[in-house]
Design a protein around this motif. Structure first.
Motif, mmCIF file in Angstrom:
data_model
loop_
_atom_site.group_PDB
_atom_site.id
_atom_site.type_symbol
_atom_site.label_atom_id
_atom_site.label_comp_id
_atom_site.label_asym_id
_atom_site.label_seq_id
_atom_site.Cartn_x
_atom_site.Cartn_y
_atom_site.Cartn_z
ATOM 1 N N ILE A 109 0.835 -1.199 0.000
ATOM 2 C CA ILE A 109 0.000 0.000 0.000
ATOM 3 C C ILE A 109 0.873 1.254 0.000
ATOM 4 C CG2 ILE A 109 -1.790 1.277 1.224
ATOM 5 C CD1 ILE A 109 -2.752 -1.390 0.103
ATOM 6 N N ALA A 110 1.932 1.243 0.812
ATOM 7 C CA ALA A 110 2.827 2.403 0.879
ATOM 8 C C ALA A 110 3.434 2.694 -0.485
ATOM 9 C CB ALA A 110 3.927 2.163 1.910
ATOM 10 N N GLY A 111 3.866 1.645 -1.179
ATOM 11 C CA GLY A 111 4.439 1.829 -2.506
ATOM 12 C C GLY A 111 3.437 2.397 -3.490
ATOM 13 N N TRP A 112 2.199 1.933 -3.399
ATOM 14 C CA TRP A 112 1.146 2.456 -4.283
ATOM 15 C C TRP A 112 0.912 3.940 -4.011
ATOM 16 C CZ3 TRP A 112 -3.429 5.000 -4.018
ATOM 17 C CH2 TRP A 112 -4.240 4.990 -5.154
ATOM 18 N N GLU A 118 -1.084 9.605 -4.091
ATOM 19 C CA GLU A 118 -2.461 9.695 -3.615
ATOM 20 C C GLU A 118 -2.599 8.945 -2.294
ATOM 21 O OE1 GLU A 118 -5.211 8.189 -6.444
ATOM 22 O OE2 GLU A 118 -4.488 9.450 -8.094
ATOM 23 N N PRO A 119 -3.522 9.389 -1.430
ATOM 24 C CA PRO A 119 -3.767 8.646 -0.193
ATOM 25 C C PRO A 119 -4.524 7.355 -0.478
ATOM 26 C CG PRO A 119 -5.306 10.467 -0.371
ATOM 27 C CD PRO A 119 -4.345 10.609 -1.522
ATOM 28 N N ALA A 120 -4.513 6.459 0.489
ATOM 29 C CA ALA A 120 -5.227 5.184 0.340
ATOM 30 C C ALA A 120 -5.885 4.815 1.660
ATOM 31 C CB ALA A 120 -4.271 4.079 -0.099
ATOM 32 N N LEU A 121 -7.127 4.360 1.569
ATOM 33 C CA LEU A 121 -7.873 3.885 2.732
ATOM 34 C C LEU A 121 -8.249 2.432 2.471
ATOM 35 C CD1 LEU A 121 -9.322 4.508 5.428
ATOM 36 C CD2 LEU A 121 -11.322 5.158 4.075
ATOM 37 N N ARG A 127 -8.518 -8.052 1.419
ATOM 38 C CA ARG A 127 -9.359 -7.932 0.231
ATOM 39 C C ARG A 127 -8.772 -6.964 -0.799
ATOM 40 N NH1 ARG A 127 -14.656 -9.793 0.970
ATOM 41 N NH2 ARG A 127 -15.126 -10.495 3.085
ATOM 42 N N ASP A 128 -7.575 -6.452 -0.522
ATOM 43 C CA ASP A 128 -6.966 -5.470 -1.421
ATOM 44 C C ASP A 128 -5.712 -6.061 -2.059
ATOM 45 O OD1 ASP A 128 -5.482 -3.174 -2.468
ATOM 46 O OD2 ASP A 128 -6.921 -1.952 -1.357
ATOM 47 N N PRO A 129 -5.691 -6.195 -3.374
ATOM 48 C CA PRO A 129 -4.541 -6.819 -4.040
ATOM 49 C C PRO A 129 -3.251 -6.005 -3.936
ATOM 50 C CG PRO A 129 -6.061 -5.879 -5.647
ATOM 51 C CD PRO A 129 -6.751 -5.820 -4.323
ATOM 52 N N ARG A 130 -3.352 -4.741 -3.546
ATOM 53 C CA ARG A 130 -2.146 -3.919 -3.406
ATOM 54 C C ARG A 130 -1.355 -4.271 -2.149
ATOM 55 N NH1 ARG A 130 -4.977 1.844 -3.499
ATOM 56 N NH2 ARG A 130 -6.252 0.651 -2.018
ATOM 57 N N PHE A 131 -2.002 -4.905 -1.197
ATOM 58 C CA PHE A 131 -1.361 -5.189 0.084
ATOM 59 C C PHE A 131 -0.304 -6.276 -0.058
ATOM 60 C CE2 PHE A 131 -1.363 -7.696 4.109
ATOM 61 C CZ PHE A 131 -0.749 -6.744 4.909
ATOM 62 N N SER A 132 0.859 -6.032 0.552
ATOM 63 C CA SER A 132 1.929 -7.031 0.594
ATOM 64 C C SER A 132 1.986 -7.644 1.992
ATOM 65 C CB SER A 132 3.276 -6.385 0.262
ATOM 66 O OG SER A 132 4.335 -7.277 0.536
ATOM 67 N N GLN A 133 1.976 -8.970 2.067
ATOM 68 C CA GLN A 133 2.008 -9.662 3.352
ATOM 69 C C GLN A 133 3.428 -9.936 3.843
ATOM 70 O OE1 GLN A 133 -0.846 -12.869 3.962
ATOM 71 N NE2 GLN A 133 -1.745 -12.455 1.953
ATOM 72 N N ALA A 134 4.427 -9.449 3.125
ATOM 73 C CA ALA A 134 5.817 -9.793 3.439
ATOM 74 C C ALA A 134 6.194 -9.445 4.878
ATOM 75 C CB ALA A 134 6.753 -9.093 2.458
ATOM 76 N N THR A 143 -1.894 -7.129 10.126
ATOM 77 C CA THR A 143 -2.438 -5.853 9.662
ATOM 78 C C THR A 143 -3.883 -6.065 9.250
ATOM 79 O OG1 THR A 143 -0.268 -5.178 8.820
ATOM 80 C CG2 THR A 143 -2.184 -3.962 8.026
ATOM 81 N N GLN A 144 -4.769 -5.223 9.774
ATOM 82 C CA GLN A 144 -6.181 -5.328 9.435
ATOM 83 C C GLN A 144 -6.618 -4.183 8.524
ATOM 84 O OE1 GLN A 144 -8.445 -7.690 9.972
ATOM 85 N NE2 GLN A 144 -10.021 -6.505 8.897
ATOM 86 N N SER A 145 -6.319 -2.955 8.946
ATOM 87 C CA SER A 145 -6.736 -1.783 8.171
ATOM 88 C C SER A 145 -5.591 -0.780 8.093
ATOM 89 C CB SER A 145 -7.970 -1.123 8.798
ATOM 90 O OG SER A 145 -7.704 -0.738 10.139
ATOM 91 N N ILE A 146 -5.606 0.018 7.026
ATOM 92 C CA ILE A 146 -4.534 0.985 6.786
ATOM 93 C C ILE A 146 -5.123 2.302 6.289
ATOM 94 C CG2 ILE A 146 -2.510 1.555 5.383
ATOM 95 C CD1 ILE A 146 -1.884 -1.379 5.148
ATOM 96 N N ALA A 147 -4.596 3.388 6.831
ATOM 97 C CA ALA A 147 -4.804 4.715 6.251
ATOM 98 C C ALA A 147 -3.413 5.247 5.935
ATOM 99 C CB ALA A 147 -5.532 5.644 7.218
ATOM 100 N N ALA A 148 -3.177 5.626 4.691
ATOM 101 C CA ALA A 148 -1.843 6.060 4.277
ATOM 102 C C ALA A 148 -1.951 7.291 3.391
ATOM 103 C CB ALA A 148 -1.121 4.940 3.530
#
Length: 205
Positions: A109-112, A118-121, A127-134, A143-148
């Motif tokens: 998400i941070a990379g996106w 742009e911000p991301a919620l 459920r978000d393909p942008r998320f990396s589980q690394a 990690t459950q939710s992110i505001a960036a």
């Protein structure tokens, strides 16, 4: 069915008390937001050395997490030469593990956020393909939710602030994201102003 007037009054009183508490909290957050913006302006004008930059960012970062009631979060700066994001400030469970840690600038998400400026919620990262589980997998974190939001000044992206996991796994709101975005925008403009006055401001290395 005959309604009990006293019961109705108690319910209404409880509702009004809850609304008043919410309004008090929103007013408190607004005052804190105005205060940190004032501090940004005053501190950036008074800065005389690059050594003061990180403490300034830390004040912004700490206030952002406080306003969003987020127990975990990070501030990453972009290393343009290596095309990586560097964890410069970390709060919460992974603070000891992630400080100084690097990830590809396009990761998660941070990379996106950095790539698109742009911000991301994200209310449910699974459920978000942008998320990396690394990072979650490497450090056994959930990690459950992110505001960036990106740190942007003069059209340049300096980095990103991520807030994670409000208590009770409640997702962040659009208002939370707007607040974070405004704070990051002012912080980014402050970074740009400092860089204009101090061309040799060091980047992460």
């Amino acid at each position: 069915m005959v309604m009990n007037p006293m019961a109705v009054m108690r319910r209404e009183n409880t509702r009004l008390q809850a609304e008043n508490e919410q309004l008090r909290q929103e007013l408190h957050n607004l005052r804190e937001f105005v205060q940190i913006l004032h501090e940004l302006v005053q501190t950036s004008r008074a800065m005389t050395s690059d050594a003061e930059l990180l403490p300034l960012l830390e004040r912004v970062f700490t206030k952002a997490l406080s306003l969003l009631n987020a127990p975990d979060g990070s501030l990453m700066l972009l290393d343009d030469e290596k095309n990586e994001l560097v964890f410069m400030l970390v709060k919460g469970t992974l603070a000891a593990n992630l400080l100084g840690y690097r990830i590809p600038a396009s990761s998660g998400i941070a990379g996106w956020v950095v790539e698109h400026a742009e911000p991301a919620l994200v209310r449910d990262v699974r459920r978000d393909p942008r998320f990396s589980q690394a990072i979650d997998e490497q450090f056994t974190f959930h990690t459950q939710s992110i505001a960036a939001a990106p740190l942007i000044g003069d059209g340049r992206v300096y980095g990103v602030i991520e807030a994670l996991n409000q208590p009770g796994d409640e997702p962040f709101s659009e208002d939370d994201l707007a607040l974070l975005g405004l704070l990051c925008r002012y912080a980014g403009e402050t970074l740009a102003d400092i860089e204009r006055r101090q061309p040799e401001t060091p980047r992460p290395g």
